[in-house]
Design an enzyme around this catalytic site. Structure first.
Site, PDB file in Angstrom:
ATOM      1  CB  VAL A  83      -0.985  -0.009   1.192  1.00  0.00           C
ATOM      2  CG1 VAL A  83      -0.254   0.012   2.528  1.00  0.00           C
ATOM      3  CG2 VAL A  83      -1.951   1.156   1.105  1.00  0.00           C
ATOM      4  N   GLY A  84       2.046   1.163   0.623  1.00  0.00           N
ATOM      5  CA  GLY A  84       2.983   2.276   0.623  1.00  0.00           C
ATOM      6  C   GLY A  84       3.668   2.405  -0.724  1.00  0.00           C
ATOM      7  NE  ARG A 185      -2.421  14.241   3.835  1.00  0.00           N
ATOM      8  CZ  ARG A 185      -2.503  13.511   2.733  1.00  0.00           C
ATOM      9  NH1 ARG A 185      -1.902  13.917   1.643  1.00  0.00           N
ATOM     10  NH2 ARG A 185      -3.187  12.397   2.711  1.00  0.00           N
ATOM     11  N   PRO A 187      -8.838  17.713   9.330  1.00  0.00           N
ATOM     12  CG  PRO A 187      -9.949  19.322  10.576  1.00  0.00           C
ATOM     13  CD  PRO A 187      -9.062  19.164   9.374  1.00  0.00           C
ATOM     14  CB  SER A 217       1.345   7.989   3.916  1.00  0.00           C
ATOM     15  OG  SER A 217       0.113   7.334   3.703  1.00  0.00           O
ATOM     16  CB  ILE A 243       2.087  -0.252  12.534  1.00  0.00           C
ATOM     17  CG1 ILE A 243       0.872   0.660  12.722  1.00  0.00           C
ATOM     18  CG2 ILE A 243       2.262  -1.088  13.785  1.00  0.00           C
ATOM     19  CD1 ILE A 243       0.010   0.840  11.526  1.00  0.00           C
ATOM     20  NE  ARG A 245       6.655   2.042   3.883  1.00  0.00           N
ATOM     21  CZ  ARG A 245       5.656   1.162   3.864  1.00  0.00           C
ATOM     22  NH1 ARG A 245       5.181   0.685   5.019  1.00  0.00           N
ATOM     23  NH2 ARG A 245       5.143   0.754   2.716  1.00  0.00           N
ATOM     24  CG  ASP A 269       5.327  -4.493  11.930  1.00  0.00           C
ATOM     25  OD1 ASP A 269       6.032  -5.509  12.141  1.00  0.00           O
ATOM     26  OD2 ASP A 269       4.574  -4.392  10.945  1.00  0.00           O
ATOM     27  CD  GLU A 274      11.294  -2.091   7.609  1.00  0.00           C
ATOM     28  OE1 GLU A 274      10.919  -2.727   6.593  1.00  0.00           O
ATOM     29  OE2 GLU A 274      10.517  -1.464   8.331  1.00  0.00           O
ATOM     30  CG  HIS A 293       7.584  -4.002   7.499  1.00  0.00           C
ATOM     31  ND1 HIS A 293       8.158  -2.975   6.800  1.00  0.00           N
ATOM     32  CD2 HIS A 293       6.232  -3.861   7.303  1.00  0.00           C
ATOM     33  CE1 HIS A 293       7.220  -2.258   6.203  1.00  0.00           C
ATOM     34  NE2 HIS A 293       6.038  -2.773   6.495  1.00  0.00           N
ATOM     35  CB  SER A 296       0.196  -7.023   5.255  1.00  0.00           C
ATOM     36  OG  SER A 296       1.476  -7.258   4.675  1.00  0.00           O
TER      37      SER A 296
END
Length: 328
Positions: A83-84, A185, A187, A217, A243, A245, A269, A274, A293, A296
């Site tokens: 996802v990243g 960033r 509300p 992110s 959890i 990066r 995590d 890494e 890590h 998922s």
């Protein structure tokens, strides 16, 4: 629309069964693959992508200008098994008209479960307790031995109330959390309503939270966000969980905060780098729990991710809408 015959697809490592099967059924693709679970060496990656029409990569693969130059003008799709997307040079990719597929949503539940597991493991000092059982330190019961911190009536701060942040809050609410804070960033009143979460400046979140979970992110704005100033604002009884990066955290500042007792404990995590070297100072601390890590890492999630990544790749090569395309 049919695929052009023998379009070259390069995959940077073995895929779980569902993704592998989807690509195997694409008869018009010539699939080349790095056949090791270890990250592909850069030299092999640059050689492998030469002439490729599609690239299916992992978050450990840096897709930068040099790699794109090595691939050449055939490359039209990059599909990442993540996802990243901080490992992708998005400006350069956009400039070349290359489409990008990624895998949001399908790993939300697994990652949120892992975040809660890591939080509970850290705040209740489970690794320390297990070690005491193994090394003979468990001699008798005493009132304060191996005491940690509980979630009931606590304040939880979430940095990044996206899909995963919301899923974490949903899972923590039944533990009796009294108050949720969040920052980001802007509300998100509709998403926050379920938990009556308050949007606050990050300094207030750091100061008032008993537990802080980072699930944002990695962007230029969040790189190094959790630093000395952040940790100094935290309670000395507070627990810090990351959890997202590794680069969101200044690890030297985190080490100092943990070693000095400025904060109670941390659970990670994700780290930088890494894998984290076994000699890293954070690994010397009893009040720091580090996982490799695995947010998922359930069989179902990884299979679903691989299928989505494969389908993104094939749809991109066909010029069709991707199931999950990153809009550049």
């Amino acid at each position: 629309m049919k695929l052009a015959r023998l379009m070259k697809v390069f995959i940077t490592g073995p895929l779980p069964a569902e993704g592998r099967a989807a690509l195997a059924q694409a008869a018009d693709c010539e699939v080349e693959q790095w056949n090791s679970d270890d990250p592909i060496p850069r030299k092999d990656l640059e050689q492998g992508v030469v002439g490729a029409h599609g690239l299916l990569c992992r978050l450990t693969d840096r897709v930068d200008k040099k790699l794109l130059d090595a691939a050449g003008t055939n490359l039209r799709v990059v599909s990442t098994l993540s996802v990243g997307v901080d490992h992708l040079a998005l400006d350069e990719i956009k400039k070349r008209g290359i489409r990008v597929g990624y895998t949001p949503g399908v790993l939300t539940d697994a990652t949120a479960e892992l975040a809660v597991s890591l939080l509970l493991t850290t705040c209740r000092r489970l690794p320390e307790a297990i070690e005491e059982v193994k090394n003979g330190g468990w001699s008798s019961w005493s009132p304060l031995w191996m005491c940690g911190y509980g979630l009931s009536q606590s304040t939880v701060g979430i940095v990044g109330l996206g899909r995963i942040g919301q899923a974490i809050a949903q899972r923590l609410k039944p533990f009796g959390v009294q108050r949720f804070l969040y920052t980001g960033r802007h509300p998100k009143p509709q998403e926050a309503a379920e938990f009556q979460a308050e949007f606050v400046p990050i300094a207030q979140l750091a100061a008032e939270s008993d537990f802080i979970v980072v699930s944002c992110s990695l962007t230029p704005a969040t790189r190094g966000l959790c630093n000395k100033d952040f940790f100094q604002k935290m309670k000395n009884t507070a627990i810090f969980i990351n959890i997202s990066r590794g680069d969101v955290v200044n690890q030297e500042d985190l080490y100092q905060a943990l070693a000095s007792g400025q904060i109670a404990a941390a659970g990670l995590d994700v780290t930088t780098p890494e894998p984290l070297p076994p000699s890293h100072p954070l690994l010397t601390l009893k009040n720091c729990v580090i996982l490799p890590h695995i947010g998922s890492a359930t069989y179902k999630t990884r299979n679903t991710m691989s299928l989505l990544a494969a389908n993104n790749l094939l749809a991109g090569l066909r010029g069709e809408p991707m199931p999950s395309e990153l809009k550049l």
